[in-house]
Design an enzyme around this catalytic site. Structure first.
Site, PDB file in Angstrom:
ATOM      1  N   CYS A  14      -4.453  13.320  13.153  1.00  0.00           N
ATOM      2  CA  CYS A  14      -5.056  12.017  12.908  1.00  0.00           C
ATOM      3  C   CYS A  14      -4.915  11.215  14.183  1.00  0.00           C
ATOM      4  CB  CYS A  14      -4.428  11.318  11.720  1.00  0.00           C
ATOM      5  SG  CYS A  14      -2.850  10.591  12.082  1.00  0.00           S
TER       6      CYS A  14
ATOM      7  N   ARG B 157      -8.465  -0.097   5.119  1.00  0.00           N
ATOM      8  CA  ARG B 157      -7.594   0.894   4.470  1.00  0.00           C
ATOM      9  C   ARG B 157      -6.330   0.224   3.942  1.00  0.00           C
ATOM     10  NH1 ARG B 157      -5.674   5.658   7.828  1.00  0.00           N
ATOM     11  NH2 ARG B 157      -4.505   5.807   5.889  1.00  0.00           N
TER      12      ARG B 157
ATOM     13  N   ASP C  28       4.980   0.860  12.079  1.00  0.00           N
ATOM     14  CA  ASP C  28       3.761   0.194  11.596  1.00  0.00           C
ATOM     15  C   ASP C  28       3.650  -1.266  12.052  1.00  0.00           C
ATOM     16  OD1 ASP C  28       3.022   2.517  10.371  1.00  0.00           O
ATOM     17  OD2 ASP C  28       3.425   1.864   8.322  1.00  0.00           O
TER      18      ASP C  28
ATOM     19  N   ARG D  32       1.171  14.687  13.230  1.00  0.00           N
ATOM     20  CA  ARG D  32       1.656  14.390  11.888  1.00  0.00           C
ATOM     21  C   ARG D  32       1.617  15.595  10.943  1.00  0.00           C
ATOM     22  NH1 ARG D  32      -0.430   8.536  10.037  1.00  0.00           N
ATOM     23  NH2 ARG D  32       1.553   8.527   8.971  1.00  0.00           N
ATOM     24  N   PRO D  33       2.421  16.586  11.203  1.00  0.00           N
ATOM     25  CA  PRO D  33       2.418  17.761  10.327  1.00  0.00           C
ATOM     26  C   PRO D  33       3.059  17.470   8.963  1.00  0.00           C
ATOM     27  CG  PRO D  33       4.115  17.968  12.009  1.00  0.00           C
ATOM     28  CD  PRO D  33       3.394  16.694  12.296  1.00  0.00           C
ATOM     29  N   VAL D  34       2.959  18.456   8.051  1.00  0.00           N
ATOM     30  CA  VAL D  34       3.585  18.311   6.729  1.00  0.00           C
ATOM     31  C   VAL D  34       4.592  19.444   6.504  1.00  0.00           C
ATOM     32  CG1 VAL D  34       1.783  16.988   5.541  1.00  0.00           C
ATOM     33  CG2 VAL D  34       1.578  19.478   5.718  1.00  0.00           C
TER      34      VAL D  34
ATOM     35  N   ARG E 159      -3.993  10.718   4.840  1.00  0.00           N
ATOM     36  CA  ARG E 159      -2.937  11.718   4.844  1.00  0.00           C
ATOM     37  C   ARG E 159      -2.047  11.632   3.598  1.00  0.00           C
ATOM     38  NH1 ARG E 159       0.794  14.294   8.178  1.00  0.00           N
ATOM     39  NH2 ARG E 159       2.874  13.600   7.652  1.00  0.00           N
TER      40      ARG E 159
ATOM     41  N   LYS F 209       0.837  -1.207   0.000  1.00  0.00           N
ATOM     42  CA  LYS F 209       0.000   0.000   0.000  1.00  0.00           C
ATOM     43  C   LYS F 209       0.871   1.257   0.000  1.00  0.00           C
ATOM     44  CE  LYS F 209      -1.649   1.708   3.993  1.00  0.00           C
ATOM     45  NZ  LYS F 209      -1.286   3.128   4.140  1.00  0.00           N
ATOM     46  N   ASN F 210       1.885   1.277   0.866  1.00  0.00           N
ATOM     47  CA  ASN F 210       2.686   2.493   1.020  1.00  0.00           C
ATOM     48  C   ASN F 210       3.629   2.752  -0.152  1.00  0.00           C
ATOM     49  OD1 ASN F 210       1.385   3.018   3.362  1.00  0.00           O
ATOM     50  ND2 ASN F 210       3.117   2.593   4.715  1.00  0.00           N
TER      51      ASN F 210
HETATM   52  C1  UD1 Z   1       4.730   6.912   6.261  1.00  0.00           C
HETATM   53  C2  UD1 Z   1       3.825   5.710   6.116  1.00  0.00           C
HETATM   54  C3  UD1 Z   1       3.288   5.285   7.482  1.00  0.00           C
HETATM   55  C4  UD1 Z   1       4.442   5.083   8.468  1.00  0.00           C
HETATM   56  C5  UD1 Z   1       5.369   6.291   8.493  1.00  0.00           C
HETATM   57  C6  UD1 Z   1       6.616   6.071   9.326  1.00  0.00           C
HETATM   58  C7  UD1 Z   1       2.873   5.978   3.915  1.00  0.00           C
HETATM   59  C8  UD1 Z   1       1.682   6.270   3.089  1.00  0.00           C
HETATM   60  N1  UD1 Z   1       2.724   6.037   5.249  1.00  0.00           N
HETATM   61  O1  UD1 Z   1       3.930   7.974   6.774  1.00  0.00           O
HETATM   62  O2  UD1 Z   1       2.543   4.087   7.327  1.00  0.00           O
HETATM   63  O3  UD1 Z   1       3.932   4.881   9.761  1.00  0.00           O
HETATM   64  O4  UD1 Z   1       5.794   6.603   7.148  1.00  0.00           O
HETATM   65  O5  UD1 Z   1       7.311   4.967   8.869  1.00  0.00           O
HETATM   66  O6  UD1 Z   1       3.930   5.661   3.400  1.00  0.00           O
HETATM   67  N2  UD1 Z   1       6.775  14.729  10.376  1.00  0.00           N
HETATM   68  C9  UD1 Z   1       6.869  16.081  10.641  1.00  0.00           C
HETATM   69  N3  UD1 Z   1       6.772  16.948   9.579  1.00  0.00           N
HETATM   70  C10 UD1 Z   1       6.583  16.531   8.300  1.00  0.00           C
HETATM   71  C11 UD1 Z   1       6.496  15.151   8.051  1.00  0.00           C
HETATM   72  C12 UD1 Z   1       6.597  14.258   9.111  1.00  0.00           C
HETATM   73  O7  UD1 Z   1       7.039  16.495  11.772  1.00  0.00           O
HETATM   74  O8  UD1 Z   1       6.484  17.357   7.393  1.00  0.00           O
HETATM   75  C13 UD1 Z   1       6.906  13.756  11.498  1.00  0.00           C
HETATM   76  C14 UD1 Z   1       5.666  12.882  11.665  1.00  0.00           C
HETATM   77  O9  UD1 Z   1       4.689  13.505  12.471  1.00  0.00           O
HETATM   78  C15 UD1 Z   1       6.295  11.666  12.315  1.00  0.00           C
HETATM   79  C16 UD1 Z   1       7.673  11.565  11.650  1.00  0.00           C
HETATM   80  O10 UD1 Z   1       7.941  12.861  11.167  1.00  0.00           O
HETATM   81  O11 UD1 Z   1       6.467  11.884  13.687  1.00  0.00           O
HETATM   82  C17 UD1 Z   1       7.752  10.559  10.520  1.00  0.00           C
HETATM   83  O12 UD1 Z   1       6.701  10.782   9.603  1.00  0.00           O
HETATM   84  P1  UD1 Z   1       6.801  10.388   8.064  1.00  0.00           P
HETATM   85  O13 UD1 Z   1       8.023   9.551   7.841  1.00  0.00           O
HETATM   86  O14 UD1 Z   1       6.653  11.610   7.245  1.00  0.00           O
HETATM   87  O15 UD1 Z   1       5.513   9.481   7.899  1.00  0.00           O
HETATM   88  P2  UD1 Z   1       4.453   9.470   6.723  1.00  0.00           P
HETATM   89  O16 UD1 Z   1       5.151   9.699   5.430  1.00  0.00           O
HETATM   90  O17 UD1 Z   1       3.320  10.327   7.087  1.00  0.00           O
END
Ligand code: UD1
Length: 432
Positions: free
Chosen positions: A131, A411, A319, A136-138, A107, A36-37
């Protein structure tokens, strides 16, 4: 692409539950589906070209349905001619708005912003918001886009990004982010000049995405290491790509085998991607046989306690944390599980308490005391991986467990009850 009945199916899934009669041994063969990811960023990447992209080994899970809907909304023609295959064709006039209704459910929808920006110079995508497993910010995605020359505005819950043409840049992530690395890597493929991503995520899904982008004509080196170099090109073209196996689905069935397996065989998987999980499962005394693309697992007479800490790849995946915790309820002794990636990712714990587990939470650590005989209960899924942990607990518990809110499970797990039933479990989906 939307198949007739999709909307109804999702509506139905809201009321569907899983009934599990615990205590059966598991044997036979479980086929592992596509990741999926890896499928979600691959689908987002199809926005980078107007030509046809054919993806194989795409799992039939709800997040894929949501992403296909989002692509359609963005003007892409999406077809699913046979199981596991998705064929996309972009239109000249791509719409560039990803609405809240779709982004809030998933997300990973945010991954369309990089490709939209790179190809059309504009993207308006709803901010994912909080969530179940934390804030989980971007922000790291957005910092990357700004470095590439985009202008951003956050208004009414949306991020609006604009640029004439992105310019290659150095982007150093303070902490690795999977989605941020993917979004910036996709955006950089069409930027002018060279982009270097430092402290990039190293997950196998990043390598898979780079592979697809290269097949589409991108120039990328270093995916899978912490430094990725992308040389921008003027345009990308169509391609065919097979998505890698789902390491988290495989890991989940590996734990099922560790709990109740008698030579349970997982096929079509990639054991290399699961090394940290296999190591921990073996530390718990479980017998795991590793072949090129399969695993065979048998539960031990005595499960041993193991401490772990979740980490970015190649460390132990967040995960798989909830599922491993279920295994630790069966270990004789005390184990400490530290969640280092997400805050608030212990929501399965109160549900496991209801099944008799002895777990206490201290900040970001959970202390599990075993062994406890689990007893069946009605439990509620709270997020995707927490729900698979409840299913695992149900396989072991004495009596009939009912897992509610199955839409979380749907999902990311394809045909879970069918795969488990074939392996000897008694699992049934029903509506109440
Ligand atoms: C992806 C996976 C998810 C997995 C996660 C960590 C997908 C679709 N999802 O999620 O299943 O649990 O990797 O292996 O591939 N963060 C920030 N700012 C940002 C982005 C992230 O602070 O802009 C933080 C997040 O809140 C978290 C950490 O960084 O604490 C890691 O997140 P990230 O690696 O970005 O996870 P996802 O890509 O959302």
């Amino acid at each position: 692409m939307t198949r007739p009945g999709d909307a109804t199916r999702h509506y139905n899934a809201r009321m569907e539950k899983l009934r599990i009669q615990g205590g059966r041994l598991l044997s036979g063969v479980v086929p592992i589906g596509g990741a999926k990811n890896a499928a979600l960023p691959a689908l987002a990447a199809t926005l980078l070209t107007e030509q046809e992209v054919r993806l194989e080994n795409v799992p039939a899970v709800r997040d894929v349905d949501t992403t296909c809907k989002l692509l359609q909304q963005l003007g892409v023609t999406v077809q699913r001619p046979s199981p596991g295959v998705v064929v996309t064709r972009g239109s000249g006039s791509t719409d560039s708005e990803a609405p809240y209704e779709l982004v809030k459910t998933m997300r990973a929808s945010f991954l369309v912003l990089g490709p939209l920006l790179a190809r059309t110079g504009h993207g308006r995508v709803s901010l994912p918001g909080g969530c179940a497993i934390g804030a989980r910010p971007v922000d790291r995605h957005l910092d990357g886009f700004v470095r590439l020359g985009a202008e951003l505005r956050v208004e009414h819950g949306y991020v609006e990004a604009r640029c004439s043409r992105l310019r290659g840049a150095e982007i150093a992530f303070d902490v690795p982010t999977v989605g941020g690395t993917e979004n910036c890597m996709m955006a950089a493929t069409l930027a002018q000049g060279v982009t270097v991503l430092r402290n990039a995520a190293r997950e196998p899904e990043i390598i898979d995405l780079a592979m697809l982008l290269k097949r589409m004509g991108a120039t990328i080196t270093g995916a899978g290491t912490d430094t990725i170099r992308i040389e921008g090109v003027d345009q990308l073209h169509g391609a065919e790509h097979r998505v890698i196996p789902d390491r988290i689905e495989a890991g989940t069935y590996l734990i099922a085998g560790a709990l109740a397996g008698e030579g349970l065989e997982l096929i079509n998987c990639c054991p290399d991607h699961l090394q940290s999980v296999i190591d921990k499962v073996r530390d718990a005394g479980v017998q795991v046989e590793v072949l090129a693309d399969s695993l065979k697992v048998t539960r031990p007479a005595l499960t041993l306690p193991v401490d772990l800490r979740t980490q970015p790849y190649p460390g132990f995946p967040t995960d798989m944390q909830a599922q491993f915790m279920v295994l630790m309820t069966q270990a004789r002794g005390r184990s400490v599980i530290r969640e280092a990636i997400f805050e608030n990712r212990f929501m399965h714990v109160p549900e496991l308490h209801r099944m008799g587990a002895d777990i206490s939470i201290d900040g970001r650590s959970a202390v599990v005391r075993g062994r406890t005989a689990l007893s069946a209960a009605r439990v509620m899924a709270t997020d995707l991986r927490a729900s698979s942990a409840l299913v695992l607990a149900g396989l072991l518990a004495e009596g009939e467990t009912v897992v509610d809110r199955l839409y979380h499970l749907d999902r990311g797990y394809e045909k879970l009850e069918i795969k488990l039933t074939a392996a000897g479990a008694v699992v049934q989906r029903f509506r109440e």
